[in-house]
Scaffold this motif. Structure first.
Motif, PDB file in Angstrom:
ATOM      1  N   ALA A 155       0.839  -1.206   0.000  1.00 53.31           N
ATOM      2  CA  ALA A 155       0.000   0.000   0.000  1.00 53.31           C
ATOM      3  C   ALA A 155       0.875   1.258   0.000  1.00 53.31           C
ATOM      4  O   ALA A 155       1.676   1.443   0.916  1.00 53.31           O
ATOM      5  N   PRO A 156       0.718   2.147  -1.001  1.00 53.76           N
ATOM      6  CA  PRO A 156       1.529   3.378  -1.041  1.00 53.76           C
ATOM      7  C   PRO A 156       1.285   4.272   0.170  1.00 53.76           C
ATOM      8  O   PRO A 156       2.196   4.947   0.652  1.00 53.76           O
ATOM      9  N   THR A 157       0.041   4.279   0.678  1.00 51.86           N
ATOM     10  CA  THR A 157      -0.302   5.019   1.889  1.00 51.86           C
ATOM     11  C   THR A 157      -1.178   4.134   2.763  1.00 51.86           C
ATOM     12  O   THR A 157      -1.759   3.149   2.290  1.00 51.86           O
ATOM     13  N   GLY A 169      -4.047   4.810   3.862  1.00 49.69           N
ATOM     14  CA  GLY A 169      -5.419   4.888   3.393  1.00 49.69           C
ATOM     15  C   GLY A 169      -5.715   4.000   2.208  1.00 49.69           C
ATOM     16  O   GLY A 169      -6.880   3.725   1.915  1.00 49.69           O
ATOM     17  N   GLU A 170      -4.661   3.567   1.510  1.00 49.78           N
ATOM     18  CA  GLU A 170      -4.846   2.707   0.333  1.00 49.78           C
ATOM     19  C   GLU A 170      -4.674   1.223   0.656  1.00 49.78           C
ATOM     20  O   GLU A 170      -4.627   0.389  -0.256  1.00 49.78           O
ATOM     21  N   THR A 171      -4.573   0.882   1.915  1.00 47.39           N
ATOM     22  CA  THR A 171      -4.426  -0.516   2.316  1.00 47.39           C
ATOM     23  C   THR A 171      -5.661  -1.328   1.927  1.00 47.39           C
ATOM     24  O   THR A 171      -6.793  -0.885   2.138  1.00 47.39           O
ATOM     25  N   ASP A 172      -5.448  -2.500   1.366  1.00 48.05           N
ATOM     26  CA  ASP A 172      -6.552  -3.369   0.949  1.00 48.05           C
ATOM     27  C   ASP A 172      -7.038  -4.187   2.151  1.00 48.05           C
ATOM     28  O   ASP A 172      -6.702  -5.367   2.315  1.00 48.05           O
TER      29      ASP A 172
END
Length: 384
Positions: free
Chosen positions: A277-279, A281-284
């Motif tokens: 995840a780049p951030t 908030g972008e975690t899957d």
């Protein structure tokens, strides 16, 4: 060769040398003592006069140390056949006993702490002093622990099959100790797991190695300059070790492709999703919940269920996370801290502040206690 290179080489050769002595008929405890004596002699001699065949040199010196110690004891008649002839150093060099040493040091008759200590000494090549410093216990205490462990396994046949799961659990315990004293146990655990992966083709060994690499890649960002904990969501992802992450993901993908899923592969898959995840908030989180479901199926562990509740709270909202948490025993370690986090996410700051303060009192480590105390103070400040 530099002294640093000598130490790395010595530690990598230790299990092979010990295995040769045991296979020649030496009792494990006596063989391990002889190898340690040979390592000390190498540290003294090699910087000025490095041998052309380091392993052969160690085998020769360790075997002589063993013979000297054995001959000094008159009651060693059962070893008379062993003493009649001194084999050449290379005679048993073709046999790699590293895997059997792992199994022996993780023998089910040993406690976890004894198995860890014996593995670090016999397979890792660490001195008793180094192991004692790493575990913050007196050297005499660690020496007694290792001696008892060696006596316990001395009667075990060297060719008996071992339990891979027990070996992996021991290595996982070593890795989780992290760093203290002059030995980096996380790095040592990775080195030993790489060695094990080279000796045995097993997807869970690969899974554990991948898990270690993925966690270790984040190590530099886990603590602030003042020593305080930095949670995953707040870590500087630009400082994560991308080479370790790439290696861990590659190893994990190869293991998963074999379709023999185990708990370390599942844990590594979760770590890989965080790393990808780049951030924050972008975690899957949806995929992470699915992997926690697999882990629950594999282990039934209450701690896994606790971590799953956090993931559910991220994927489906804090109330769903609290509902998952309500199904668990509230005496579980970190249960209160997880409840505090989910209540904060749900907007109940008063309850969250109270729970953070409670969790701080329960925390086993100072850094964790300080972090939770700061969280409680932060919310109390926001409320007033």
């Amino acid at each position: 060769m530099t002294a640093q290179l000598d130490e790395a080489l010595l530690r990598s050769l230790t299990p092979g040398v010990l295995g040769i002595l045991v296979r020649r008929g030496a009792d494990f405890a006596a063989a391990e003592d002889a190898v340690q004596d040979a390592l000390i002699e190498a540290i003294r001699v090699w910087p000025a006069d490095p041998p052309r065949d380091p392993k052969g040199w160690l085998v020769t010196v360790a075997w002589r140390k063993f013979l000297d110690a054995t001959r000094a004891e008159a009651a060693r008649r059962r070893r008379e056949d062993v003493l009649d002839e001194e084999p050449e150093p290379g005679q048993a060099a073709a046999v790699d006993d590293t895997l059997q040493l792992y199994f022996l040091c993780a023998h089910p008759s040993l406690s976890s702490s004894s198995a860890v200590a014996l593995t670090l000494r016999a397979v890792g090549g660490l001195t008793t002093r180094q192991i004692a410093q790493a575990y913050l216990v007196p050297e005499a205490t660690m020496a007694q622990r290792i001696s008892r462990a060696k006596r316990t396994v001395s009667g075990v046949r060297f060719d008996q099959p071992g339990d891979v799961a027990t070996v992996l659990r021991v290595l996982y315990l070593v890795f989780n100790e992290g760093y203290s004293g002059d030995v980096d146990l996380a790095a040592e655990a990775i080195r030993l797991t790489r060695q094990l992966a080279a000796a045995i083709d097993h997807p869970e060994v690969a899974g554990l190695l991948a898990l270690m690499l993925l966690h270790h890649a984040r190590r530099a960002t886990r603590t602030a300059p003042d020593g305080g904990l930095v949670p995953l969501a707040e870590q500087d992802r630009g400082r994560w070790d991308t080479a370790l992450i790439a290696e861990g993901v590659e190893i994990l993908q190869a293991a998963l492709a074999r379709d023999r899923l185990g708990e370390y592969q599942a844990q590594a898959a979760i770590a890989a999703l965080h790393a990808d995840a780049p951030t924050a908030g972008e975690t899957d989180w949806v995929q992470i919940v699915a992997w926690y479901d697999e882990l629950v199926r594999l282990t039934g562990s209450p701690i896994v269920r606790l971590n799953r509740a956090v993931a559910v709270g991220e994927a489906d909202g804090p109330r769903a996370g609290l509902a998952a948490l309500a199904e668990l025993d509230d005496s579980l370690p970190r249960h209160t801290a997880v409840a505090a986090y989910l209540h904060e996410r749900d907007g109940d700051l008063a309850t969250a502040a109270r729970l953070y303060a409670e969790a701080a009192h329960q925390a086993p480590h100072l850094a964790e206690r300080d972090y939770l105390t700061r969280q409680a103070a932060r919310l109390n400040t926001r409320r007033h």
